[in-house]
Design an enzyme around this catalytic site. Sequence first.
Site, PDB file in Angstrom:
ATOM      1  N   HIS A 135     -29.269   3.314 -66.998  1.00  0.00           N
ATOM      2  CA  HIS A 135     -29.468   4.678 -66.830  1.00  0.00           C
ATOM      3  C   HIS A 135     -28.719   5.792 -67.614  1.00  0.00           C
ATOM      4  CE1 HIS A 135     -31.536   3.508 -63.138  1.00  0.00           C
ATOM      5  NE2 HIS A 135     -32.343   4.473 -63.060  1.00  0.00           N
ATOM      6  N   LYS A 139     -26.060   9.756 -64.170  1.00  0.00           N
ATOM      7  CA  LYS A 139     -26.457   8.901 -62.843  1.00  0.00           C
ATOM      8  C   LYS A 139     -25.273   8.624 -62.114  1.00  0.00           C
ATOM      9  CE  LYS A 139     -29.207   6.312 -60.362  1.00  0.00           C
ATOM     10  NZ  LYS A 139     -30.237   6.972 -59.475  1.00  0.00           N
TER      11      LYS A 139
END
Length: 238
Positions: A135, A139
Site C-alpha cells: 500500500h 496507510k
Amino acid sequence: MKIALIGYGKMGKAIDAIATAKGHEIVLRVDVNSQHLLTRELLGQADVAIEFTTPETAYHNVLKCFEANVPVVCGTTGWLDKLPEIKALCEEKHHAFLHATNFSIGVNIFFEVNKKLAALMATQPQYDVSMEEIHHTQKKDAPSGTALTLAEQLLATVTRKTGWVNEESGQPDVLSIISKRIDPAPGTHSVTYTSGIDDISITHTAHSREGFAAGAVTAAEWLKGKAGVFTMKDVLNL
C-alpha cells in the site's frame, strides 16, 4: 440520495466525485478540521453516511450516526476490537451498519477465489502458504484490513496454519504476512502457495482508488432504507 461524508481525505474526495456524478447530493463533509460539524442535527439531513477516517475515530463516528438514526457505511479498518460492540448495538437498536475491509467489487470476488483455493489446498500439506500486501505510505494500519480478511479466510480452512505474524515466519504453523509501504501503490494483495515442485499464486492489484470509492457509493445506495448489519457479500449477493 443525500450523503454525509465523514472523512474527507483522498478517499472521501474520490467518493464525493463519484456520488456527485451519479446525481447524489453531499449534504455534509467532515474532515479532521471540522469534527464539530458531526452533530445529530447535521447528520440527520442525510439518508446515509459514508465513514472513512482512522482507527482511533471510527468507533465514535459510527456511534454518532446511530444517535442520529442514519445508516452508515464504514470502510475504516484497524479497529476490529470494537466491531462486535457496534454490531450488537446496531442489532439491538435496529440501526443500519455496513462494514467492509474493502469495497472494491474485484476484491470481494477475490475473497471468494481465496476461500475456494484455500479449500483446495487444505489437503495438500506439501504446500506452504504466505501473503504479501503493498500500500501507499499513508496507510495507517498493517497488515491491511483486506489482508486480515484474506488471512482469516485462509486460517479457517488451512488448519496446518494456526495464526499469523506481520513478518517472515520460520514456523510451519504460522502464516507470514509481509506488509510493504510504497508510493503511490493503492493496494496489491497476493496469496502464494509454495512447494518444492511449483508455486500457485493469486493476486489482486488496484490501479486507483476509484474501485474502492465506487463500491462504497454502491453500498450506500443499497443500504438506504434497511436495518441490520451487512457486508459487501450482501450488496453483491455473493
